[in-house]
Motif scaffolding. Structure first.
Motif, PDB file in Angstrom:
ATOM      1  N   PRO B  71       0.833  -1.222   0.000  1.00  0.00           N
ATOM      2  CA  PRO B  71       0.000   0.000   0.000  1.00  0.00           C
ATOM      3  C   PRO B  71       0.863   1.266   0.000  1.00  0.00           C
ATOM      4  O   PRO B  71       1.808   1.377   0.778  1.00  0.00           O
ATOM      5  N   GLY B  72       0.514   2.188  -0.885  1.00  0.00           N
ATOM      6  CA  GLY B  72       1.260   3.446  -0.973  1.00  0.00           C
ATOM      7  C   GLY B  72       2.452   3.375  -1.903  1.00  0.00           C
ATOM      8  O   GLY B  72       3.066   4.385  -2.210  1.00  0.00           O
ATOM      9  N   ARG B  78      -3.167   3.993  -1.349  1.00  0.00           N
ATOM     10  CA  ARG B  78      -2.593   4.342  -0.050  1.00  0.00           C
ATOM     11  C   ARG B  78      -3.704   4.717   0.924  1.00  0.00           C
ATOM     12  O   ARG B  78      -4.266   5.801   0.838  1.00  0.00           O
ATOM     13  N   GLN B 189       6.719   9.237  -5.110  1.00  0.00           N
ATOM     14  CA  GLN B 189       5.543   8.754  -4.374  1.00  0.00           C
ATOM     15  C   GLN B 189       5.933   7.651  -3.389  1.00  0.00           C
ATOM     16  O   GLN B 189       5.461   7.614  -2.251  1.00  0.00           O
ATOM     17  N   ASN B 190       6.815   6.754  -3.823  1.00  0.00           N
ATOM     18  CA  ASN B 190       7.299   5.697  -2.922  1.00  0.00           C
ATOM     19  C   ASN B 190       8.018   6.307  -1.718  1.00  0.00           C
ATOM     20  O   ASN B 190       7.880   5.853  -0.584  1.00  0.00           O
ATOM     21  N   MET B 193       5.634   7.561   0.845  1.00  0.00           N
ATOM     22  CA  MET B 193       5.096   6.492   1.691  1.00  0.00           C
ATOM     23  C   MET B 193       6.169   6.016   2.671  1.00  0.00           C
ATOM     24  O   MET B 193       5.885   5.750   3.847  1.00  0.00           O
TER      25      MET B 193
END
Lengths: 402, 277
Positions: B71-72, B78, B189-190, B193
């Protein structure tokens, strides 16, 4: 109309070796503090505080202060300590905090207490700004940047509630939790000092300010994005059911004034004293740590403008000193020229609150004082008497600057 | 009770694996899967899954290899409530259940993924049959610190994760030749998270050392000798703290052995997974 004019300096720690900064490729966050000399800082503080006092005595309506960490850009790592000193060393004029960096505090009630103390100490002269802080402040204080905006929001809410709701009460939020909210120290200005929100690019902050009916203070941005900022502010205000006035608009502008245009132009280079930039050099991943900037903000026209053509914040692409004049991020000239340039700014955005970022870098104390004299004797009276011509401003703003 | 039944939404076939989106454990999950035979679960690192690695393809000769984007990360949704590695661990157990994987099954966890696997094993010994922890995060090094992702750029992180990026074919395949603007956005984006999960305390848990004493799952700890992200001393801590754990240290290898030394990595892991134990 411009009602109040304030003075600002970053209080730069100018005594660090620029060569070393150039060698490393950055001059903040990780720039070794062995290059800081407390003795030099003592001298610089003395000079800056003398100048701020002089401003309040000679015609400015007050002084603006702010906060940065791990950074020779500014000798104000605690805005409240600086404000407390000014509360007792100055006798008149507003002390404009732009501002307390809310997300970095684990105990925002401490901010509520300190601002209340300073408001009392100063006789009710505080204007209380709240900011999210540059990205580096999140890293320097190790507060997760992913939570920055939510922490800002909640810290603001608990502070305002502490100032407006009789204690004791309990607070159980997502980031802050208090068994007892009951700060004994409450502001002299009731219910609390005016709240201002300064900002640079983020549309969320503009929207947030408008939703709360707080004045939004544009921090020395390119003039052609300012109208966009205030258009957004007006749109949100309309949806919230209020009509903004000049009182909701503030504007910080770098000003270099001297006896002649040529002299002022040369003196203005001091705004770029840090490796040829205004804020110094910062890798983008310090400036924008993960989650610090929303995807919307990253995609905004303001951000595109910032990345593409202007340096507003540290680490952005460099724009030449000359280019900064074109975008009105710095104005220079003799008093007459400065008045004309300020009138143009006033036509475009009609702010009630103007802040002259009036000295920077290695400018001498004498030059700073002379410049302050020209501002207070000639520029400020003329500016306060000027009626904004918004039609002209609207027409002129269609011409892309820079 | 299943939260949401696993349903295949989209299917992209490419060589020996499929890339799909499934609704599982309450979320839309990006899933790469390949091979046949008994299932093998891969839990990726804080850098996400760059694609179908050579090591996955090799392992797919013996196993059905399941590589969900957590997730995320990657294309997976996410949710607001996943804020810690332990939250993620709970979610992984739901995922295993919802996609109908036969339990217990073996798991390979890389860095953050290893930490997740270890957390699950501290709570339940019936989900995983064997644990392979690769350059696993979660423990404080005896000396020094884990390298700080958040003072560096994503690009610097990829380089730091390899002992010799220039010689690693998987490095050039994914991070140089195949690198796109989309990859860059995905990496950011990773990273976001990762910051949500790992910012503070950074890449370590204060309670995991105590909890690892309860792990009853056969465990292999794999490390790159030149791991410059999580010091190899953490390898020894894992081996000391998990009863019966063994280790395998790969030479000329950094933080991502599955990418830098795929052959040795697969050989080592396959031996462990196919052995009786």
């Amino acid at each position: 109309m411009v009602k109040h004019v304030y003075f600002f300096t970053e209080m730069g720690y100018t005594a660090y070796p620029q060569d070393e900064a150039r060698r490393r490729g950055y001059n903040n966050l990780m720039f070794p503090n062995q290059h800081f000399s407390p003795e030099r800082a003592r001298e610089l503080y003395a000079m800056y505080f003398d100048e701020l006092l002089y401003c309040t005595e000679t015609g400015f309506d007050g002084v603006m202060i702010n906060e940065h960490h791990n950074n020779p850009l500014s000798m104000m790592p605690s805005v409240n300590v600086i404000g407390a000193v000014l509360a007792r060393t100055t006798r008149k004029g507003r002390i404009v905090f732009l501002g307390n960096v809310l997300p970095i505090h684990d105990n925002p009630l401490r901010v509520a207490e300190e601002v209340a103390m300073i408001d009392i100490l100063s006789g009710g002269r505080v204007i209380c700004g709240f900011v999210r802080g540059l990205g580096q402040e999140s890293i320097a204080t190790n507060v997760n940047p992913v939570d920055n905006r939510e922490r800002f929001d909640e810290a603001h809410n608990v502070i305002i509630k502490a100032w407006t709701t009789p204690g004791p009460f309990r607070w159980e939020g997502r980031y802050f939790e208090y068994r007892v909210v009951n700060p004994w120290m409450r502001p002299l200005q009731q219910p609390h000092p005016a709240i201002w929100i300064p900002g640079v690019v983020s549309p969320e902050s503009v929207r947030w300010a408008a939703e709360h009916q707080y004045p939004y203070v544009a921090l020395a941005p390119p003039l052609h994005v300012v109208d966009e900022i205030y258009d957004l502010y007006d749109d949100v205000a309309a949806k919230c059911g209020f009509t903004p006035t000049a009182d909701h608009r503030g504007y910080v502008i770098r000003v270099s004034v001297a006896d002649t245009d040529e002299e002022a132009y040369e003196q203005g280079r001091q705004f770029y004293w840090q490796l040829g930039t205004s804020f110094g050099i910062t890798p983008l991943h310090w400036l924008q740590p993960p989650g610090y900037m929303s995807r919307e903000a990253k995609g905004s026209r303001r951000e595109a403008a910032r990345r593409g053509s202007v340096t507003i914040t540290p680490g952005g692409p460099l724009l030449s000193y000359e280019g900064m004049h074109e975008t009105y991020q710095v104005i220079s000239g003799n008093p007459e020229t400065i008045i004309r340039k300020l009138q143009h700014i006033i036509d475009v955005c009609d702010p009630a609150h103007l802040v002259f970022w009036g000295r920077e870098g290695l400018m001498s104390h004498e030059a700073a004082v002379h410049s302050i004299d020209l501002m207070t004797r000639e520029v400020i009276p003329a500016i306060k008497a000027y009626q904004a011509d918004r039609e002209k401003g609207r027409h002129e703003r269609l011409v892309p600057a820079g | 009770m299943k939260l949401v039944s696993a349903a295949i939404i989209a299917l992209v076939r490419e060589d020996d694996f499929t890339e799909t989106f499934v609704d599982a454990a309450g979320l839309r999950v990006q899933l790469r899967r390949g091979g046949s035979g008994a299932p093998l679960l891969i839990l990726h690192s804080e850098l996400g899954v760059p694609g179908w690695l050579r090591a996955y393809a090799e392992l797919a000769r013996d196993f059905t290899v399941w590589v969900p984007s957590l997730p995320g990360f990657g294309g997976s949704a996410r949710p607001d409530w996943i804020l810690s590695v332990r939250d993620l661990a709970a979610w992984v157990t739901w995922f295993v259940r919802d996609v109908g994987l036969q339990e217990p099954l073996p798991v390979i966890g890389s860095s953050m993924g290893g930490w997740i696997a270890a957390e699950i094993a501290t709570m339940n010994d019936r989900i995983f049959s064997k644990l392979v922890l690769v350059g696993a995060a979660g423990l404080q090094p005896d000396e020094g610190h884990a390298w700080d992702y958040f003072l560096h750029s994503s690009r610097e992180a990829f380089e730091q994760a390899f002992s010799d990026p220039q010689k690693a074919t998987e490095y050039s395949r994914f991070f140089v030749d195949g690198w796109t603007r989309e990859n860059e956005i995905q990496a950011e984006q990773n990273r976001e998270m990762a910051a949500r999960l790992l910012w503070k305390p950074y890449l370590r848990s204060h309670t995991l050392p105590g909890l690892l004493a309860g792990v009853a799952t056969p465990t292999l700890v794999v490390w790159g000798r030149e791991d410059a992200i999580i010091p190899p001393s953490v390898c020894d801590r894992y081996v000391q703290l998990i009863p019966g754990a063994t280790k395998s240290v790969l030479e000329r290898c950094g933080h991502l052995p599955e990418m830098e030394r795929p052959e040795e990595f697969v050989r080592t892991v396959r031996d462990f997974l196919t052995s009786r134990g």
